[in-house]
Scaffold this motif. Structure first.
Motif, short mmCIF file in Angstrom:
data_model
loop_
_atom_site.label_atom_id
_atom_site.label_comp_id
_atom_site.label_asym_id
_atom_site.label_seq_id
_atom_site.Cartn_x
_atom_site.Cartn_y
_atom_site.Cartn_z
N VAL A 257 -4.37 80.23 -11.04
CA VAL A 257 -5.37 79.70 -10.13
C VAL A 257 -6.27 78.78 -10.95
O VAL A 257 -6.36 78.91 -12.18
N ALA A 258 -6.94 77.85 -10.27
CA ALA A 258 -7.84 76.93 -10.96
C ALA A 258 -8.92 77.71 -11.71
O ALA A 258 -9.38 78.76 -11.26
N ASP A 259 -9.30 77.18 -12.88
CA ASP A 259 -10.30 77.88 -13.70
C ASP A 259 -11.63 77.14 -13.79
O ASP A 259 -12.53 77.55 -14.51
N GLY A 260 -11.76 76.02 -13.07
CA GLY A 260 -13.02 75.30 -13.07
C GLY A 260 -13.13 74.22 -14.13
O GLY A 260 -14.08 73.43 -14.12
N SER A 261 -12.17 74.16 -15.04
CA SER A 261 -12.22 73.16 -16.12
C SER A 261 -11.22 72.04 -15.91
O SER A 261 -11.08 71.16 -16.75
N ALA B 183 -3.73 92.25 -10.13
CA ALA B 183 -5.13 92.62 -10.38
C ALA B 183 -5.82 91.56 -11.24
O ALA B 183 -6.95 91.14 -10.95
N GLU B 184 -5.13 91.12 -12.31
CA GLU B 184 -5.69 90.06 -13.16
C GLU B 184 -5.88 88.77 -12.36
O GLU B 184 -6.91 88.08 -12.50
N HIS B 185 -4.93 88.49 -11.53
CA HIS B 185 -4.99 87.28 -10.72
C HIS B 185 -6.17 87.34 -9.76
O HIS B 185 -6.90 86.35 -9.59
N ASN B 186 -6.38 88.49 -9.13
CA ASN B 186 -7.51 88.63 -8.20
C ASN B 186 -8.83 88.42 -8.91
O ASN B 186 -9.77 87.83 -8.34
N ASP B 187 -8.95 88.90 -10.14
CA ASP B 187 -10.17 88.67 -10.93
C ASP B 187 -10.36 87.17 -11.19
O ASP B 187 -11.48 86.65 -11.09
N ASN B 188 -9.27 86.49 -11.51
CA ASN B 188 -9.34 85.04 -11.76
C ASN B 188 -9.73 84.28 -10.49
O ASN B 188 -10.50 83.32 -10.55
N VAL B 189 -9.20 84.73 -9.36
CA VAL B 189 -9.53 84.10 -8.09
C VAL B 189 -11.01 84.30 -7.78
O VAL B 189 -11.70 83.36 -7.32
N ALA B 190 -11.53 85.50 -8.04
CA ALA B 190 -12.95 85.78 -7.78
C ALA B 190 -13.84 84.87 -8.63
O ALA B 190 -14.86 84.35 -8.15
N ARG B 191 -13.44 84.67 -9.90
CA ARG B 191 -14.22 83.78 -10.77
C ARG B 191 -14.18 82.33 -10.25
O ARG B 191 -15.19 81.62 -10.27
N TRP B 192 -13.00 81.91 -9.79
CA TRP B 192 -12.88 80.56 -9.28
C TRP B 192 -13.72 80.37 -8.01
O TRP B 192 -14.38 79.34 -7.84
N ALA C 130 -16.44 81.93 -7.28
CA ALA C 130 -17.84 81.88 -7.70
C ALA C 130 -18.19 80.48 -8.21
O ALA C 130 -19.28 79.96 -7.94
N ILE C 131 -17.26 79.88 -8.95
CA ILE C 131 -17.47 78.52 -9.46
C ILE C 131 -17.56 77.54 -8.29
O ILE C 131 -18.43 76.66 -8.26
N ALA D 232 -18.53 78.21 -5.28
CA ALA D 232 -19.80 78.44 -4.59
C ALA D 232 -20.94 77.75 -5.33
O ALA D 232 -21.82 77.14 -4.71
N GLU D 233 -20.93 77.85 -6.66
CA GLU D 233 -21.99 77.20 -7.46
C GLU D 233 -21.92 75.68 -7.30
O GLU D 233 -22.94 75.00 -7.18
N GLN D 234 -20.70 75.16 -7.32
CA GLN D 234 -20.54 73.72 -7.17
C GLN D 234 -21.00 73.27 -5.79
O GLN D 234 -21.62 72.21 -5.64
N GLY D 235 -20.69 74.09 -4.76
CA GLY D 235 -21.12 73.75 -3.41
C GLY D 235 -22.62 73.78 -3.27
O GLY D 235 -23.21 72.95 -2.56
N ALA D 236 -23.29 74.74 -3.94
CA ALA D 236 -24.72 74.85 -3.86
C ALA D 236 -25.41 73.69 -4.56
O ALA D 236 -26.53 73.29 -4.21
N GLY D 237 -24.72 73.12 -5.55
CA GLY D 237 -25.33 72.02 -6.31
C GLY D 237 -25.20 70.69 -5.61
O GLY D 237 -25.81 69.70 -6.03
N ASN D 238 -24.39 70.62 -4.55
CA ASN D 238 -24.21 69.34 -3.85
C ASN D 238 -25.26 69.11 -2.77
O ASN D 238 -25.84 70.05 -2.25
#
Length: 385
Positions: free
Chosen positions: A351-355, A365-374, A376-377, A379-385
């Protein structure tokens, strides 16, 4: 007395011959030795240009030290009548011999103005650039979409100049429809293309063309280049791959091409999809679904709907097993190489990692954690627009 005169005459003749030989040897050294040019320059030979005028231009810009030696050397090498119109990049320290060889060779301009039809995934543009000989970099002068315009008023005249280089650049990941559509929109090519080539069979690279080049011939060059690349890389493929043919490898390469633009990730992405095939999992890749909707005729321009992810098409890899029936784009050589020589990993997800790249995972399980992080990124990018 006559013997004395003859001896003196012979002596003088020998001295003169030696002097002439010395001058010839000096002239030859001047002709083939390093020239005085300190920085690269671009010299234009106009249509109908003469060697004498060319020599004057070179001398005025400090590229040659002696006009006469330049012209004599060109005559001696039978090149004086072979001057070709164009713009030529003269390297620092270039000899007269090298300069005349450059200007009487193939007649392909190596500097000056360039017109490049750049066929991209998201957009296609005609880019007019000029080469800075000192830096070797192209400076953009104009850019326009041939499908939308506006076309610069002087563009037709510019393309008609004999020293202007014409190029067509096919970017990795474009579809065959996009290539043919773009080629049909520029006037410096000729002829019609009746059929769209099979997907994946056109090599993404840069092609130099001449004014009036036949479109079908150019497409044939693209097809031949892709065929050659695929054949060469197929011979070097890793053992144990599940492809029944080079065409199946090309399908995988097109998926890899559309999934990542990061060069170092291609072999990792290929390993994920091959691992899924080995375990009987569905590929579940969005680009194939999109191709099933657009048929390669442009970009979707929006996100996929849930109904589209569930809908059965030959390209919906969330529904079908294995590979789709054809490639979904024209992959570059690096993606073909990745499909034929993937990394050996246990990865099944990414999944995309934001970089700009991706986070890879071996378990859900690892993938779901990576998706959750993505997310969150995002959401942060959306809030900054």
């Amino acid at each position: 007395m006559w013997k004395h005169i003859a001896a003196n005459f012979l002596t003088i003749a020998i001295v003169l011959l030696m002097a002439v030989a010395g001058v010839v040897a000096w002239g030859q050294r001047q002709y083939v030795g390093p020239g005085p040019l300190a920085e690269a320059i671009c010299v234009k030979v106009p249509k109908g240009g003469t060697l004498s005028r060319f020599a004057d231009d070179l001398a005025a810009q400090g590229a040659i030290s002696n006009r006469y030696i330049f012209r004599v050397g060109a005559d001696y090498s039978d090149r004086s009548g072979q001057l070709k119109a164009g713009s030529y990049l003269i390297a620092p320290g270039a000899s007269m011999e090298e300069i005349i060889a450059e200007a009487t060779g193939l007649g392909v301009s190596t500097c000056g103005t360039e017109v490049n039809l750049r066929i991209g995934v998201a957009e296609t543009n005609v880019v007019v650039s000029d080469l800075d000989p000192a830096t070797g970099q192209l400076a953009e002068l104009a850019k326009f979409d041939p499908a939308k315009g506006p076309v610069p008023d002087d563009f037709a005249a510019l393309v008609g100049e004999p020293d202007v280089r014409l190029r067509v650049t096919v970017v990795e990941g474009v579809t065959s429809w996009q290539v043919i559509d773009a080629l049909s929109r520029v006037d410096f090519l000729s002829g019609e293309i009746k059929d769209i080539p099979a997907e994946g069979t056109l090599a993404p690279q840069q092609y130099e063309v001449e004014r009036g080049a036949v479109r079908a011939d150019l497409v044939a060059r693209m097809s031949a280049a892709q065929e050659k690349t695929l054949a060469e890389l197929w011979e070097k493929r890793a053992d144990g791959l599940p492809y029944a043919s080079p065409e199946e490898a090309l399908i995988m390469a097109s998926i890899v091409e559309k999934e990542t633009g990061v060069p170092g990730e291609r072999a990792l992405v290929a390993s994920v999809f091959l691992n899924r095939l080995a375990q009987g999992m569905k590929l579940q890749t969005d680009p194939t679904v999109i191709y099933g909707i657009t048929k390669g005729q442009g970009v979707l321009g929006r996100g996929l709907r849930q109904s589209e992810l569930r809908g059965r098409t030959p390209y919906n890899t969330y529904v079908i097993d294995g590979l789709p029936p054809t490639p979904i784009a024209n992959p570059g050589a690096d993606s073909i190489a990745a499909a034929l020589n993937p990394e050996k990993t246990d990865y099944l997800f990414f999944v995309a990692d934001g970089s700009g790249g991706h986070a890879f995972a071996k378990t859900l399980a690892e993938h779901n954690d990576n998706v959750a992080r993505w997310r969150a990124i995002e959401a942060e990018q959306g809030a900054g627009n």
